[in-house]
Structures are given as C-alpha cells and as structure tokens.
Design a protein around this motif. Sequence first.
Motif, PDB file in Angstrom:
ATOM      1  N   PRO A 112       0.859  -1.223  -0.044  1.00  0.00           N
ATOM      2  CA  PRO A 112       0.053   0.105  -0.070  1.00  0.00           C
ATOM      3  C   PRO A 112       0.842   1.216  -0.018  1.00  0.00           C
ATOM      4  O   PRO A 112       1.929   1.298   0.505  1.00  0.00           O
TER       5      PRO A 112
ATOM      6  N   VAL B  71     -10.719   2.661   9.009  1.00  0.00           N
ATOM      7  CA  VAL B  71     -10.375   1.221   9.492  1.00  0.00           C
ATOM      8  C   VAL B  71     -10.911   0.288   8.497  1.00  0.00           C
ATOM      9  O   VAL B  71     -10.332  -0.910   8.519  1.00  0.00           O
TER      10      VAL B  71
ATOM     11  N   HIS C  92      -8.054  -1.536   6.712  1.00  0.00           N
ATOM     12  CA  HIS C  92      -6.828  -2.158   7.272  1.00  0.00           C
ATOM     13  C   HIS C  92      -6.949  -3.640   6.706  1.00  0.00           C
ATOM     14  O   HIS C  92      -5.789  -4.190   6.155  1.00  0.00           O
ATOM     15  N   PRO C  93      -7.853  -4.459   6.663  1.00  0.00           N
ATOM     16  CA  PRO C  93      -7.730  -6.026   6.414  1.00  0.00           C
ATOM     17  C   PRO C  93      -7.251  -6.048   4.667  1.00  0.00           C
ATOM     18  O   PRO C  93      -6.654  -6.943   4.391  1.00  0.00           O
TER      19      PRO C  93
ATOM     20  N   THR D 259      -5.027  -4.020   3.850  1.00  0.00           N
ATOM     21  CA  THR D 259      -3.648  -3.392   3.893  1.00  0.00           C
ATOM     22  C   THR D 259      -2.588  -4.136   4.518  1.00  0.00           C
ATOM     23  O   THR D 259      -1.610  -3.690   5.230  1.00  0.00           O
ATOM     24  N   ASP D 260      -3.098  -5.585   5.134  1.00  0.00           N
ATOM     25  CA  ASP D 260      -1.930  -6.361   5.721  1.00  0.00           C
ATOM     26  C   ASP D 260      -2.049  -7.773   4.851  1.00  0.00           C
ATOM     27  O   ASP D 260      -2.463  -7.980   3.787  1.00  0.00           O
ATOM     28  N   HIS D 261      -1.329  -8.856   5.372  1.00  0.00           N
ATOM     29  CA  HIS D 261      -0.992  -9.885   4.580  1.00  0.00           C
ATOM     30  C   HIS D 261      -2.547 -10.593   4.304  1.00  0.00           C
ATOM     31  O   HIS D 261      -2.431 -11.268   3.385  1.00  0.00           O
ATOM     32  N   ARG D 262      -3.564 -10.271   4.631  1.00  0.00           N
ATOM     33  CA  ARG D 262      -4.742 -10.826   4.571  1.00  0.00           C
ATOM     34  C   ARG D 262      -5.310 -10.656   3.285  1.00  0.00           C
ATOM     35  O   ARG D 262      -5.896 -11.365   2.426  1.00  0.00           O
TER      36      ARG D 262
ATOM     37  N   ARG E 216       0.975   0.810   7.602  1.00  0.00           N
ATOM     38  CA  ARG E 216       0.412   0.030   6.852  1.00  0.00           C
ATOM     39  C   ARG E 216       0.860   0.491   5.068  1.00  0.00           C
ATOM     40  O   ARG E 216       0.563  -0.111   4.243  1.00  0.00           O
TER      41      ARG E 216
ATOM     42  N   ARG F 269      -1.951 -11.669  14.143  1.00  0.00           N
ATOM     43  CA  ARG F 269      -1.315 -12.980  13.692  1.00  0.00           C
ATOM     44  C   ARG F 269      -1.545 -13.917  14.869  1.00  0.00           C
ATOM     45  O   ARG F 269      -1.833 -15.271  14.412  1.00  0.00           O
TER      46      ARG F 269
ATOM     47  N   GLU G 163      -5.131 -15.442  14.876  1.00  0.00           N
ATOM     48  CA  GLU G 163      -5.194 -16.229  13.575  1.00  0.00           C
ATOM     49  C   GLU G 163      -4.302 -17.434  13.846  1.00  0.00           C
ATOM     50  O   GLU G 163      -5.164 -18.735  13.312  1.00  0.00           O
TER      51      GLU G 163
ATOM     52  N   ALA H 289     -13.174  -5.551  12.368  1.00  0.00           N
ATOM     53  CA  ALA H 289     -12.346  -4.212  12.690  1.00  0.00           C
ATOM     54  C   ALA H 289     -13.354  -3.193  13.092  1.00  0.00           C
ATOM     55  O   ALA H 289     -13.915  -2.647  12.515  1.00  0.00           O
ATOM     56  N   CYS H 290     -13.034  -2.900  14.683  1.00  0.00           N
ATOM     57  CA  CYS H 290     -13.861  -2.022  15.321  1.00  0.00           C
ATOM     58  C   CYS H 290     -13.814  -0.375  14.929  1.00  0.00           C
ATOM     59  O   CYS H 290     -12.540  -0.138  14.575  1.00  0.00           O
ATOM     60  N   ASN H 291     -14.714   0.108  14.832  1.00  0.00           N
ATOM     61  CA  ASN H 291     -14.602   1.816  14.585  1.00  0.00           C
ATOM     62  C   ASN H 291     -15.789   2.630  15.330  1.00  0.00           C
ATOM     63  O   ASN H 291     -16.484   2.042  15.674  1.00  0.00           O
TER      64      ASN H 291
ATOM     65  N   SER I 103       6.771  -0.762  13.384  1.00  0.00           N
ATOM     66  CA  SER I 103       6.326  -2.050  13.551  1.00  0.00           C
ATOM     67  C   SER I 103       7.012  -3.003  12.645  1.00  0.00           C
ATOM     68  O   SER I 103       7.818  -2.767  11.781  1.00  0.00           O
TER      69      SER I 103
ATOM     70  N   ARG J 185       5.781  -5.152  10.813  1.00  0.00           N
ATOM     71  CA  ARG J 185       5.149  -4.984   9.266  1.00  0.00           C
ATOM     72  C   ARG J 185       5.811  -4.235   8.352  1.00  0.00           C
ATOM     73  O   ARG J 185       6.265  -4.488   7.223  1.00  0.00           O
ATOM     74  N   LEU J 186       6.136  -2.793   8.773  1.00  0.00           N
ATOM     75  CA  LEU J 186       6.934  -2.027   8.004  1.00  0.00           C
ATOM     76  C   LEU J 186       8.425  -2.444   7.805  1.00  0.00           C
ATOM     77  O   LEU J 186       8.871  -2.383   6.436  1.00  0.00           O
TER      78      LEU J 186
ATOM     79  N   TYR K  84       8.115  -4.644   4.956  1.00  0.00           N
ATOM     80  CA  TYR K  84       8.052  -4.110   3.839  1.00  0.00           C
ATOM     81  C   TYR K  84       9.468  -3.552   3.250  1.00  0.00           C
ATOM     82  O   TYR K  84       9.747  -3.790   2.098  1.00  0.00           O
TER      83      TYR K  84
END
Lengths: 268, 268, 268, 268, 268, 268
Positions: free
Chosen positions: D35, D117, D120-121, D123-126, D168, E48, E51, E65-67, E220, E222-223, E226
Amino acid sequence: MTHQADAYRIKAEPYYQAQGREVALFEAAYRNRLPVMVKGPTGCGKSRFVEYMAWKLGKPLITVACNEDMTASDLVGRYLLEGGGTRWLDGPLTTAARIGAICYLDEIVEARQDTTVVIHPLTDHRRVLPLDKKGELIEAHPDFQLVISYNPGYQSLMKDLKQSTKQRFAAFDFDYPEATLEATILATEAGVAPELAARLVQLGQTARNLKGHGLDEGISTRLMVYAAKLIRDGVDPADACRMALVRPITDDADIRATLDHAIDAIFA
Amino acid sequence: MTHQADAYRIKAEPYYQAQGREVALFEAAYRNRLPVMVKGPTGCGKSRFVEYMAWKLGKPLITVACNEDMTASDLVGRYLLEGGGTRWLDGPLTTAARIGAICYLDEIVEARQDTTVVIHPLTDHRRVLPLDKKGELIEAHPDFQLVISYNPGYQSLMKDLKQSTKQRFAAFDFDYPEATLEATILATEAGVAPELAARLVQLGQTARNLKGHGLDEGISTRLMVYAAKLIRDGVDPADACRMALVRPITDDADIRATLDHAIDAIFA
Amino acid sequence: MTHQADAYRIKAEPYYQAQGREVALFEAAYRNRLPVMVKGPTGCGKSRFVEYMAWKLGKPLITVACNEDMTASDLVGRYLLEGGGTRWLDGPLTTAARIGAICYLDEIVEARQDTTVVIHPLTDHRRVLPLDKKGELIEAHPDFQLVISYNPGYQSLMKDLKQSTKQRFAAFDFDYPEATLEATILATEAGVAPELAARLVQLGQTARNLKGHGLDEGISTRLMVYAAKLIRDGVDPADACRMALVRPITDDADIRATLDHAIDAIFA
Amino acid sequence: MTHQADAYRIKAEPYYQAQGREVALFEAAYRNRLPVMVKGPTGCGKSRFVEYMAWKLGKPLITVACNEDMTASDLVGRYLLEGGGTRWLDGPLTTAARIGAICYLDEIVEARQDTTVVIHPLTDHRRVLPLDKKGELIEAHPDFQLVISYNPGYQSLMKDLKQSTKQRFAAFDFDYPEATLEATILATEAGVAPELAARLVQLGQTARNLKGHGLDEGISTRLMVYAAKLIRDGVDPADACRMALVRPITDDADIRATLDHAIDAIFA
Amino acid sequence: MTHQADAYRIKAEPYYQAQGREVALFEAAYRNRLPVMVKGPTGCGKSRFVEYMAWKLGKPLITVACNEDMTASDLVGRYLLEGGGTRWLDGPLTTAARIGAICYLDEIVEARQDTTVVIHPLTDHRRVLPLDKKGELIEAHPDFQLVISYNPGYQSLMKDLKQSTKQRFAAFDFDYPEATLEATILATEAGVAPELAARLVQLGQTARNLKGHGLDEGISTRLMVYAAKLIRDGVDPADACRMALVRPITDDADIRATLDHAIDAIFA
Amino acid sequence: MTHQADAYRIKAEPYYQAQGREVALFEAAYRNRLPVMVKGPTGCGKSRFVEYMAWKLGKPLITVACNEDMTASDLVGRYLLEGGGTRWLDGPLTTAARIGAICYLDEIVEARQDTTVVIHPLTDHRRVLPLDKKGELIEAHPDFQLVISYNPGYQSLMKDLKQSTKQRFAAFDFDYPEATLEATILATEAGVAPELAARLVQLGQTARNLKGHGLDEGISTRLMVYAAKLIRDGVDPADACRMALVRPITDDADIRATLDHAIDAIFA
C-alpha cells in the motif's frame, strides 16, 4: 371519538388531599381554558393533582413523560407505512386536541425546543395545532386544555423554558404537604397507624432540611409511602427507612450517617 | 388552488389596536412586496399584527413556528411513500409561494441555518423557490410575501441571523402598548371594567421595570389578559395576579416578593 | 437535454452596471473554463453579476444556496423510491455538468466539507463528477463552468475553505459600487429621481463607515433599493430609511441613534 | 468484469514530469503490492502522479475524494431497494478490490475513522475486504493496490491518521517541482513561451517564501497554469496574476500588497 | 451451519513465532472458555497470534475491525427489506455465537459503548446473546470464544474500556519480538538474508528508542517486512528504508534527520 | 403468554451466597411491588442476586444491558415492515409488563434520558406503560416488577440518575463478599481447594486496597474465579494471577509491580 375519550377518562376518584385553594383556582383556569403550569419538587403530588382535577372536571387525561429525545412528531403524529401506502397516526397531543382531553406534558423542561414550540399555537388565542407534515390545521376541541409540569430545582441556564413559552401559562406552586396532612396521606396510602406515620414525617422533614447541604432534593412523599408499606409488611423500621429513604437518594457517607442516626433516634 | 387559499384566509377581523403608523407602512411594504421582519419582545402582539394585516389585505396567511429541529424539508416539502411509489408533499413555504399567501415564520432565529438560507431566493429580485429534491423551480405567486418575527432579547453571538439574511427585510419595531392603549386591550379582550384594567397595566409596568434587574422579560400583554379573565370569573385579584403574572415568569424569591408587594399595594 | 437547458436559461438581460474590467476577465476565465470564485460583502451584486454573465455568455445558470445542513447528495443526486424500485434523481450540480450550465454555489463557506470536496474532480484537469452511489462517472459538458461565492467577512478559523479548495479557482473581488454608479443603480431599479438616489447613497456611505465600529456589515445596495422604492411609493423618507436601512441591521441603541441622526440630517 | 475494468482505465498518457526516482520506486512498491501513501502540499501533482502510474502500469484507477461525511458504506457498498426487494451495490473500494484496480483515496485524513479502519484488512497480509452487511468476504484481486494521499500541512492533533493506519503504507514525499521543471510544466500545459513561464515560476517562489509568514500554503502549480492560460488568452499579465494567484489564496491586505508588488516588479 | 463454519476456518497454518508461553496459556483460557484480551502496540503481531490460535485449535475465526461509527446492529444483526417484508441478517458476533467460532473484535476501544456493552452477556456465566430487536435469546455454541485487542498506547480518559468490561477478560501482553526472533521473522517473511534482516532489526530498535521522544509509536515489524521486500526487489536499501520506515511514520524534520542518519550509518 | 413467560423463567437454582438480610428484604419489596435499585461495584454479584431472586420468587426474568445508544424504542418496541405493511414488535420492557416478569435494567446510568423517563409511569401508583407510537396504554401485569442496577463508582455530574428517577426505588447496597464467603464462592464455582481459594481472596483484598491509589476499581470476584479455573486447569498460579487479575485491569507499571510482588509473596 366518544369511545376514544372514554379510554382516557379516570375511572375512580384518585386519592388527593388539597393543600390550599388550588382546586378552585384550577377550576377557574379551566373555565377560561387557560393553559396551566404546575411547579414543584419531585414526588410532591403534581401528577396526582392533575389526575384528580381531570377526574373532578370529568375530562379525559392524556399524560406524556417528556424527555430530551422526544421529537415534535412524538407529540403531534407521524406517517406509518401500511399496505403499500402510508397511514397517519395521531400523536398524544393531537389526540387530546381532537377529543377535548386535558393533555399533561410531564417534565416539559426535559423536552427539546421543537416540542415546546409545537404547543405555542395551542396556547394562545388561536387554539389550533398545525399538522405541517399532513397539511392539516386542527382547531382544538372546546374542552381541550394543556397542562405542563416544571421542577424549578432543575432550572439552569442551559435547560429552561423560554419566556415566550412561560408567558403562555397560569402557574401553580406545589411543595411537600405540611406535616399533619402528610401523615394523613401516609396513613391512608400505606395503611399504617397515625403514630408511625407521624414518625416518618418527622424523619422526612429532617432530611428535607439537608437539601442544599449535601442533598439535591428532599425525600419525596412517595418514598415515605414506600417505607410505611415495608414496615406494615413486617420489615424492621430501621431497615425499611434505610432501604426506602436513605439508600436511593445519596451515596455520600456523611449524609448517610446523619440520616441513619436520625432513623435510630426516631425509631429507638 | 383557490380552495386551498381559502382554507388559510382569516375569517373574522382580528382584534388589533394600532400602536403607530405600522399599518400604513406594512401596506406600503406589501405593495412593493418587500419581505418584512417584525421585531419585539414576547407577547407584545407581533403575531396578532401579522394576522390583522393578512385580514386587512385579504390574503391567506400561513404561519410556521420555527424551532431548532426544523429542517429545510419541513418548510419546502418532502416525498412521502405511497402505493408503492412516492408522492411529493409541499411544505408550508412552498404552499404559500404557490397560492400567493403571506408566509409568517415565527421566531426565525430558532431555526437552523438551512431554513434561513432556503428563503434567500424568495427574498431578492428572483422571487423563486428551487425545490432541489424535486428538480422544480417555483416562481412565487405575485401576491406572495414573506414575514418573519425576531425577538432581539434572544439575540446572541451563537444564535443570530446572518447579515446576508437580515439585509433582505424591511423591519418593524414593536413594544408593549403604551398604558392607555393596553388598558383598552385588556378591557376589550377580557371584558373587565376600565378601572381594573388600568390597575393591571400599572402592575405590568412595575414588573417591566424589573427587566434586566432579575427578570429576563417584562410581563406580556397576554398574561395580563389571563389575570383579567380570572378576576372577571370571580377569582380574588391577588390570587389571579400571582397565578397569571408572577408564578409563571420567575422562581426568584426576591423578585416574587417585590411583585407580590406591588400586587398588594395596587389591589389593597 | 436541450429542453432542460432552456429551463435554466436567463430570459431577459439582467440589469447590471459593470464596476471595472470584470466582464472581460470573466469571459477570459470562461473561455479557459477556469472555475471562478466571486468574493465580496453581502448585497453588493455578486449574484447579479453571475446572472448577467450567464445571460451574456448565453449559458444556462443553476444556482444553489449552500447551507451547513446541505449534504453531498443534495448537490450530486440521490435514489428515490418509486413503483416498488428506485429511481435516480440528478442533483443540481450533476444536472449542470450534464447540460453544460454554469453552476453557481452561493455562500459555499456555509456548506459542509463533503459539499466542497465533491467539486474537486470537476475543478481540475479531469473535469469529471463521480456519482459513487450510482457507479457512474460523468464527464462534464464542454460548456460547464463552476462559480462559487465567498464572503471574506465571515471567514474564520472554524469555517473557511481549505487551501486545497481555494487553489482551484480564479477569483474576483467585489465591493459596494462607487457613489455615482450606486446612485444610477438606485434610480434605475427603484425609479426614483437622481437627487434622491444621491442622498440615499450618501446615507449608505455614512453607515458603511461604521463597519467594524458597531456594525458587522455595511448597508447593502439591496436595502437602499428597498428604501428608494418605499419613498417612491409615498412613504416619508425618514420612515422609509429607518424601516429599510436601520431597523433590519442593528438593535444597538447607540448605532441606531447615530444612523437616525444621519437620516434626519440628510433628509431635513 | 473486464468491461468494468476498462471503464476505469486511463485512455491517454497523462502529462507527468518526474521529480526524482519516484516512478521506479512506485513500480517496486506495486510489484510487492505494498500500500502506498503519497504526501505533499495541495496542487503539487500528487493526483497526477497516481494517474500517471496507473497508466504506466496499465491498471484501472478508481479515485475517491474523501470527506468527513463519507461513511464506510460509501466506500464498501450498500443495499438499494428495488422491485420489492433489495439489491447490493458495490462501493468504489469493493469494485477496485474485485476488478484489480488501483484504488486512490484522496485526502484520506478528511475521512471519518470508519473509513480508515475499513482499509485495514486490505492492507496487511490478509488482503481481504469483509462486507459485513452482506456477509461476504472478498479476497482482493492480485492486481489490486491501495494508494492514499496525505497533506502533512493539515495534520493536527484532532485530525491525523492513527499509527495503526500509517504503519500499513510505504510513503512518497512530494513538493512543488524545482524551478526549471516547473517552467517546463507551465510552458507545456498552458502553451506559453518559456520566458513567461520562467517569470511566473519566479513569482510563485516569492509567494512560497511567505508560507508560514501570513500564507497557509504556497501557490500551487495548478494556479500558475491558470495564470499562464489567461495571459496566453490576451489578459494583461498583472490582471491574470492577481486573479489567478493572489485573490484566491488570501484576503490579508498586507500579503496582497506584497504579492501585488512582486507582480509589478516581475512583469514591469 | 457446518458449511458456514468452514468458510471462516483458517486454511493454512499462519506463520507465527511464539514469543513466550502465550500459546499454552491461550489454550488453557480457551479450554475454560475465558474471554481473552490481547494487548500491545500496533503491528507487533496481535492479529497474527489470534489467527494462529484459531488455526491451532481448529476453530473458525470471525474478525471485526471496530470503529467509532460501528453500531451494536453492525455486530448483532439487522432486518433487511426483502420481497415486501423483512429478513433478519445475523451480524458477525451472532454468527460466531451460533457456529462456535472465535470472534475477534480488533481495536475494541474504538467502538462506541453500545458495542462493548453488547458483549457483556456473552462474557459472563450466562454465555447468551439477546437479539432484542428480534426477540430471540441465543445461547452461545460451546466452542464460541470472544477475543478482543487493545492498544494501551491509545488509552485515554476519553476513550478507554470501562472496568465493567475489562473485568470480563483474561489478558495477554504483547510487544515487538526480541531482536533474534524479529530477524528470523523478516528473513522468513521477505526472503532476505539473515545479515540484512539483522541490520533492519538494528535500525528498528534505534527508532523504537525514540518512542516518547518525538515518535508516537515504534516502527512495527510489518513496516520492517516492507523494507526487506523492497530491498530484495532491488531497491537501494537507503531508499527502501526511507520509504518504508521513515516517511510513513513522521513528518518531523528532526526525527527524520535522526532516522536518516541511522539508515546511512547502518547501510553505509 | 404462559409460553412466553416460560422462556424467560430461570431453569436451575443459580448459585448465590447471601451476604446479609437482602433476600428477605427483596421479598418484602416484591410483595409490595416496590421498584428496586441494586447498587455496588462491578463484578460483586448484583446480576447474580437478581437472577437468584427471580428463581426464588418463581418469576420470569428479562435482562437488558443498558447503553448510551439505546433508545426508548429499544425498550418499548417498534414497528417492523412486513408483507407490505407494518407489524408492532414489543420491546423487552413491554414484554415484561405484559407477562408479569421481573425486568432488570443493568447499568441504567449508561442509558440516555429517554430510557429512564420511559420507566416513570411504571414505577408510581399508575403502573402503566404508554406505547405512544402505538396509541396503546398497557397496565402492568400484577407480577411485574422493575429492578435496576447502579454503580456509584461511575456516578458523575454528567451522568447520574435524576432525583425524579431515584425517588421511585427502594435500594440495596452490595459490596464484594467478606473473605470467608468469597473463598467459599471461589471453591464452589471453580472447584479448587479451600486453601487456594483463601490465598486468592488474600490477593484480591490486597488489590482492593489500591482502589483510589492507582486502581479505578478493585478486582472483581468474577476475575478471581477466572484465576482459580486456570490454576485448576494446570496453569502456574503466578501466570494465572497475572493473566486473570493484573493484566486486564491496569497498564500502570508501578501498580503492576506492586501486584506482581503480592502474587509472588502469596504463592511463593
């Protein structure tokens, strides 16, 4: 219409002890169809008085508990979807204006401004209610009267009636009944002995002296009836008073101690 | 259309006592179809004046009590669901523009900005009302006029008309009628003797002097009519004045004492 | 489409007196289809100028009065329920983009951000309008142009256009017409004698000097036309000026006295 | 699907002048489907860059102008009422995920949190998009990529991306093109002589030096193209610069004087 | 039901490196069906881990994903209009309770209180979910478990879980993996050499030391993945690190200089 | 009706250890149909007590978890669209009033005022529930009783019950069980040895002493049951206590250290 009015008529005489000339004065206001504002602290008998007057005048009574989420539509009415079309459903204010009921808006200050503004054309010389969404202008039934209640203790800069609303009402002040009268009420409502009723009244007056000194409101007659009922049911007087008169109204340890002490002194 | 206009026509001449040249000036404004703003405190006769002018000019009158929850759709109109489709329902402003009525927006300052902006194209040289949701542009009927009321006492930084709205109106100032005129009004409206009416006016003027010294607004002519009616009905004058003039407008103990004292002095 | 465009075409030449080179500059902006921002105080002729340019360029004009409750859907369009399904109804911006009209968003600063963001793709090299809810991407008609108005006097930290919006427009500054021109306008619009028009302009300029010293805005040309019309209709000049120029714009007693004094001096 | 993707494909090569290695770096990010966040001031070419990359990569581009009233449903999709039932309509993000487009969320910071939000799903491995309201889980097309833009100048405590969103994205910094490049852009886009383009760039850089000293943002390349087009059309350079570069961005009299002075100096 | 559960089952073992005893402890919590709260900074592997546990326990996983715009209905379900009537659609929480899934509410603190209160009856001895709008009381499937995530870094007085919610969960603390483990993760996820992975970890730890000294959050994992992917793809390491690790997380010139300096030092 | 009531009846005796005379006092309150308010900190057994009393009295129990997004309609009922028309669906409060259930409004303070006002006519001598939107007035079943819970720890100026609501209830104070009783509860609920239960209680009391000194609330009995269950399942006692008693309730490093130290001391 007659049938609908009957549904809102008070069947039996409500128990009401007059505190002064309020019954005659209300009758004069009703004869002139003046809108009426009933003022006073919580649980002092405002709603009971309105119920009694509706019974005495032989008029139907429609009561609405106002709240800050109530919209003008909740009072006036709205369209319901039905059978592929829409059907209009009168709100309680509209019903009252149509059938000639006394419409009692309880705790009007809680309502949003659209509620209070909606009553304006019903409370001046026009005595009409425009149903804007329906494109209909209702002329109030000759028997219709509007009554609102108002607790001055809640009055604040943020939440008060506008003068343009206030100046549409004749007003009645209420307060807790004086001691003898309140004891009579307790004895009658809860079926307890006069001597016990008198002690409860004594306790109530002690608590009311704490208003503004740690208590937001005095103890209402209603809670004193609760305590009387529990004692008549066999509950220990001190337990009953703590449960009905002290625990509900404050969590402040000092005030609780003061009130518990008063209970022990009076029921020792 | 004619039929609809008739529904909004004032049937009988409203009782109105002119305070000055306002009737002739309003007629000039109407001849030039200038939008009009009527300013003044609550209960001084603004709405009655507009009703009277509508009657005198022989035009239908559509009144809307503005409030902060009113949307532009409440004025302009909306789609209703019906028989599997939708039907457009004109709002009161649209109806007035179509049938050539005087549209009276009472307490316009209470409305949200979308209400006030919606009147802009009707109040300049265009005299049109775009129904954006319907894709229709209404040209106002030649008889259409917009009138708004405005209470300067409520004016604040948070809630005031924008200059771009104000500068679309010719304005009339109103105030309580002067003493002789107000006494005539009381005598006529409530059917009381001139001498009693004069005393009530004297009391009202005492109270109006307290405005800004503990009272938010003076006592309106409307409330004085209430008091007069109660007295004519046999209520004790002091009771009637307390109930109609004092209790509704203030809970302040000092102000109440001052006003009660004035009542006793005047009706002693 | 042609038919729809005709409905929005200006039928007669609007009365417009150029203040400078604005007509030629607007034509250049239109030839390059640059979005245009018209700035200036209320009632100085911004809307009239846009109407005049639409007439001069021979293009349809669609005007939208922006307000803080207007949503992007009010501009772009929405689905209506109809006959058991839904029908898309273009909003005014979409209609303008389709038929090649000048779309005039009046008082854009009043609108919420979703309104202002919606115009971004129409105001850069893309000249497109995505109807997200319909899944359609409209390419603007070659004749389409966006014009917005903007009153710098209202500009505040809380309510201002974002730079990313501002930097999409060429801008025109407007102000009240200079004295001779304004007198010509009054004489033409209200049909009054030049000498009277000149006096009204003199009064207007006195009032404009009070801006920032008790007045939020100067007196608009529009209100001066009102006063002129009333005088031509036979109203006493002092009455007409008070009613059209003073009462609408201020309730401040001192400012009123100053303006009333100026009226008496000029019309003595 | 192929048909729908074609509708979003860029037909002609957009005019884009690379500022550095950004084209190759974006290609690497795209190969790894990272992303991407594009940062920089308004009007410096962020959107043009994304459009160019979509063209160069041969992928469809779906652009969404974010705003604070946009809901997650505006991105993801919603049910429409149709023929007595409901039909699901994919939002632009869902469409992009299905057809393998580059989805460009312009000015993401403006959006409410539910919008941010929702990505989010994706923009990650999912790389999935749950359509909660439809009970469907979409696996993004292998070609799908998310790109967002972000103007650090607007960043505040109240309105900033959360770190859990920022972390992300790989990010690209943009700024106004350096002088020679910007002059080339002006000459190419507006068709003006290099010498005029150079003068406009000189003026633009003067203005950008005022950023933080009275100007919120520098003058964008877009506005400079406006000025160049007006001059090429025959408008006097000083008029063109005032109208395109000064009037839109500030109402401050001092800043205007400084800029007007610079215009006179450069175009004397 | 079985079919629906299969749709939510994790197909392949997610790559997960345990940091401590968290796998065994989660298994114990699941055996006792204790609700679980997973705490830690963004991008440290919380999602992760959940999962992985769902895969290890062989249970379906439903992630939400809550918001702050999410309503209780988004979790529990709602009525859809269909074929002239309405059809109930289970929300993700209801589906999870029915099919015996692990329901993972990501970033629960973002949600409004009605979301958090809705989980109360599912997280005490009752293990029920009342569908008030449907008049149905669901007893959770024996396999159902609720897991929430929580980033203490966002915790503030305004937005925190209530104690009455917190005290329904057993909690796991997470943090970034320690250096050797994180290098293994980078090497595995991005396919880079251990030596490069170690350098990136070294850089990440430098940045994490700036947390609270100009950075809101550390970089993170994650970055860092990347950056590793970009380098493996041929991007210059310094470019890759700036683009993936620095530009996304801060616009502060000093912090950027510090981080750029660290990049140059580590990859020199 | 009977069938519906059965659905809400408690099937098995809930495990409840009385703390004092609360069972007999609640029975007296129920005999007099007094509305009851149950006060105390989170997780001390308020809900369990109400469940136990419903079982003991043999009455159905309808529980509603209140929240700030709950509307009066969520309690009272609403119209659903169905088969081309609408169908009324009773809300939980209406159902309880019809079938004679105990209606338990958990955490009433969280609800908006329209919820709390809606219960007023059910909690005075009228015992009625007006369904304004349906035009129906329900007289409560003779068995109906209203019970609310209230956590004084959350009480604030912004969010507290009004006195006009409080003064409708008899109140019961709850607190954590005293040590011996709480150990019995842990041993019974989690199936652990009395000695282990006693140690957990000792730890819990240590933590409760920190309330007001860094902890917002003490550790609830519920969390202590969690810890006991984990230990019985084979988890190391220190791990279990950290995970169930410390990590969920605080992120403060000092408080965590203090509690971890206590764990080590007690389970050494």
